[in-house]
Motif scaffolding. Structure first.
Motif, short mmCIF file in Angstrom:
data_model
loop_
_atom_site.label_atom_id
_atom_site.label_comp_id
_atom_site.label_asym_id
_atom_site.label_seq_id
_atom_site.Cartn_x
_atom_site.Cartn_y
_atom_site.Cartn_z
N ARG A 292 0.81 -1.22 0.00
CA ARG A 292 0.00 0.00 0.00
C ARG A 292 0.84 1.27 0.00
O ARG A 292 0.46 2.27 -0.61
N ARG A 293 1.98 1.26 0.70
CA ARG A 293 2.80 2.47 0.80
C ARG A 293 3.86 2.53 -0.31
O ARG A 293 3.94 3.49 -1.06
N LEU A 294 4.68 1.47 -0.37
CA LEU A 294 5.73 1.48 -1.39
C LEU A 294 5.12 1.54 -2.79
O LEU A 294 5.71 2.12 -3.71
N ALA A 295 3.96 0.96 -2.95
CA ALA A 295 3.30 0.94 -4.27
C ALA A 295 2.99 2.35 -4.79
O ALA A 295 2.79 2.53 -6.00
N THR A 296 2.98 3.35 -3.89
CA THR A 296 2.69 4.72 -4.33
C THR A 296 3.92 5.46 -4.82
O THR A 296 3.80 6.56 -5.38
N VAL A 297 5.10 4.90 -4.61
CA VAL A 297 6.34 5.58 -5.00
C VAL A 297 6.57 5.39 -6.50
O VAL A 297 6.55 4.26 -7.00
N PRO A 298 6.81 6.46 -7.25
CA PRO A 298 6.96 6.34 -8.70
C PRO A 298 8.26 5.67 -9.12
O PRO A 298 9.30 5.83 -8.48
N GLU A 299 8.17 4.89 -10.19
CA GLU A 299 9.34 4.39 -10.91
C GLU A 299 10.26 3.48 -10.11
O GLU A 299 11.46 3.44 -10.36
N VAL A 300 9.74 2.74 -9.14
CA VAL A 300 10.52 1.67 -8.52
C VAL A 300 10.45 0.47 -9.46
O VAL A 300 9.38 -0.11 -9.67
N THR A 301 11.59 0.10 -10.03
CA THR A 301 11.59 -0.96 -11.05
C THR A 301 11.95 -2.33 -10.49
O THR A 301 11.87 -3.33 -11.20
N GLY A 302 12.32 -2.38 -9.23
CA GLY A 302 12.64 -3.66 -8.60
C GLY A 302 13.21 -3.43 -7.22
O GLY A 302 13.70 -2.34 -6.91
N TYR A 303 13.15 -4.47 -6.37
CA TYR A 303 13.71 -4.33 -5.03
C TYR A 303 14.00 -5.71 -4.45
O TYR A 303 13.42 -6.71 -4.87
N THR A 304 14.90 -5.73 -3.48
CA THR A 304 15.13 -6.92 -2.65
C THR A 304 15.06 -6.47 -1.19
O THR A 304 15.15 -5.29 -0.89
N VAL A 305 14.91 -7.44 -0.29
CA VAL A 305 14.67 -7.14 1.12
C VAL A 305 15.61 -7.94 2.00
O VAL A 305 15.83 -9.14 1.77
N SER A 306 16.17 -7.27 3.02
CA SER A 306 16.89 -7.96 4.10
C SER A 306 16.13 -7.69 5.39
O SER A 306 16.12 -6.57 5.88
N VAL A 307 15.46 -8.71 5.92
CA VAL A 307 14.69 -8.55 7.15
C VAL A 307 15.62 -8.70 8.35
O VAL A 307 16.43 -9.62 8.41
N ARG A 308 15.50 -7.76 9.30
CA ARG A 308 16.34 -7.80 10.49
C ARG A 308 15.93 -8.94 11.40
O ARG A 308 14.75 -9.12 11.70
N LEU A 309 16.90 -9.72 11.84
CA LEU A 309 16.67 -10.75 12.85
C LEU A 309 16.98 -10.21 14.24
O LEU A 309 16.22 -10.41 15.19
N ARG A 310 18.10 -9.49 14.36
CA ARG A 310 18.51 -8.96 15.66
C ARG A 310 19.33 -7.70 15.47
O ARG A 310 20.20 -7.64 14.61
N THR A 311 19.04 -6.67 16.28
CA THR A 311 19.81 -5.43 16.24
C THR A 311 21.03 -5.57 17.14
O THR A 311 20.92 -6.00 18.29
N LEU A 312 22.19 -5.19 16.60
CA LEU A 312 23.43 -5.26 17.35
C LEU A 312 23.88 -3.90 17.85
O LEU A 312 24.41 -3.77 18.95
N LYS A 313 23.68 -2.87 17.01
CA LYS A 313 24.21 -1.55 17.34
C LYS A 313 23.42 -0.48 16.60
O LYS A 313 23.01 -0.68 15.46
#
Length: 329
Positions: A292-313
């Motif tokens: 719903r949110r990212l879909a509104t951003v113009p001209e995003v032609t592709g993306y990949t995702v790194s989901v956080r497992l644990r915050t270190l710093k």
């Protein structure tokens, strides 16, 4: 979860990290004493730390995002070593336990960073992907990202009017040797009073005030606000690596940074030319943000995702059992 007043106090600190409690109280609608008590409680609980930092550009360094792929059995040992390096910030272990994503201050003129050279020889390290931060779209204070109840715009403008951030003039300059005690005190507590800083340095409060102004105006000293985001109700976060065309780079990056939940957005070198950090409550909330949110951003032609497992710093704080703690010195 924090209540509305705590949330407003944190938002105010993102806008003006060293604003007096009296001024913060005026914009959040509480007494100076109440604001001071609430802030100190959050600080003791490891929810927030305001820190004063030296601009890496002073040493000819630039901000880079580094993705380190490792064997899962080596992740803890590498994480322990990485988080203790002063040039490393915003370090996270990604979902799956085989990648660490962090920010690092690195040189860019003909010399390989010693820390990367050492990392490449570390047992278990499989690949290092370093991407220079070319442009940051998020203005100072924007990393609040509307993560909780936020101040009305008129309150934000009042803070900026009565306690404006110093606009750097010229290039950052190397701190003097005699600044060491001052900078060490600000790294521990970026809101330390001038009286406290005078006590730590042996200077008069007038000299402290003059030196702070000089370091801030030169762009040598800046302030950041570290948050334990799990305590704000956002245990889920992800780094997005996105592509757009060069012609739409600035438009797309600016639109990305303006989205709710985005605490950082920048243009980078590398296979993708944009990067963003997004905070959510869980996987379903993140899916909703993507669709719903990212879909509104113009001209995003592709993306990949790194989901956080644990915050270190965070910027200058280690994260231990969900609490922000000062790194050992």
């Amino acid at each position: 979860m924090l209540d509305t007043l705590d949330s407003h106090i944190l938002h105010a600190l993102h806008v003006a990290p060293r604003a007096p409690f009296r001024l913060v109280g005026e914009v959040v609608g509480a007494s100076e004493q109440t604001v001071a008590r609430r802030y100190r409680t959050m600080r003791r609980a490891g929810t927030v730390r305001v820190v004063g930092l030296v601009n890496p550009a002073v040493q000819g360094l630039v901000a880079s995002v580094v993705r380190i792929s490792l064997r899962p059995d080596r992740i803890d040992a590498c994480a322990e070593a990485l988080t203790r390096l002063p040039e490393v910030s915003f370090a996270n272990i990604s979902f799956g336990g085989s990648e660490i994503v962090c920010s690092m201050a690195t040189p860019h003129e003909g010399r390989m960073p010693e820390v990367l050279r050492q990392l490449s020889r570390t047992p278990g390290v499989l690949e290092i992907d370093t991407r220079m931060t070319l442009h940051t779209y998020s203005p100072p204070g924007a990393d609040w990202g509307r993560l909780g109840p936020s101040l009305p715009e008129e309150a934000v403008e009042s803070l900026r009017e009565h306690h404006p951030r110093t606009t750097p003039q010229g290039l950052p300059v190397e701190p003097h040797e005699e600044d060491a005690a001052l900078l060490a005190a600000l790294a521990e507590d970026g809101r330390a009073s001038q009286a406290t800083l005078a006590d730590r340095t042996g200077w008069t409060t007038g000299r402290v005030a003059r030196r702070l102004e000089a370091l801030e105006r030169s762009g040598t000293l800046f302030y950041d606000v570290d948050l334990a985001l799990e305590k704000l109700g956002y245990p889920f976060s992800a780094a997005l690596w996105l592509n757009t065309s060069p012609a739409r780079l600035h438009e797309t990056g600016s639109a990305l940074a303006a989205l709710p939940r985005v605490v950082f957005a920048s243009a980078t070198s590398g296979a993708q030319n944009l990067m963003a950090i997004v905070m959510c409550t869980d996987a379903a909330d993140f899916y909703d943000w993507l669709s719903r949110r990212l879909a509104t951003v113009p001209e995003v032609t592709g993306y990949t995702v790194s989901v956080r497992l644990r915050t270190l710093k965070q910027a200058a704080s280690l994260v231990y059992q969900g609490r922000l703690v000062a790194p050992p010195r």
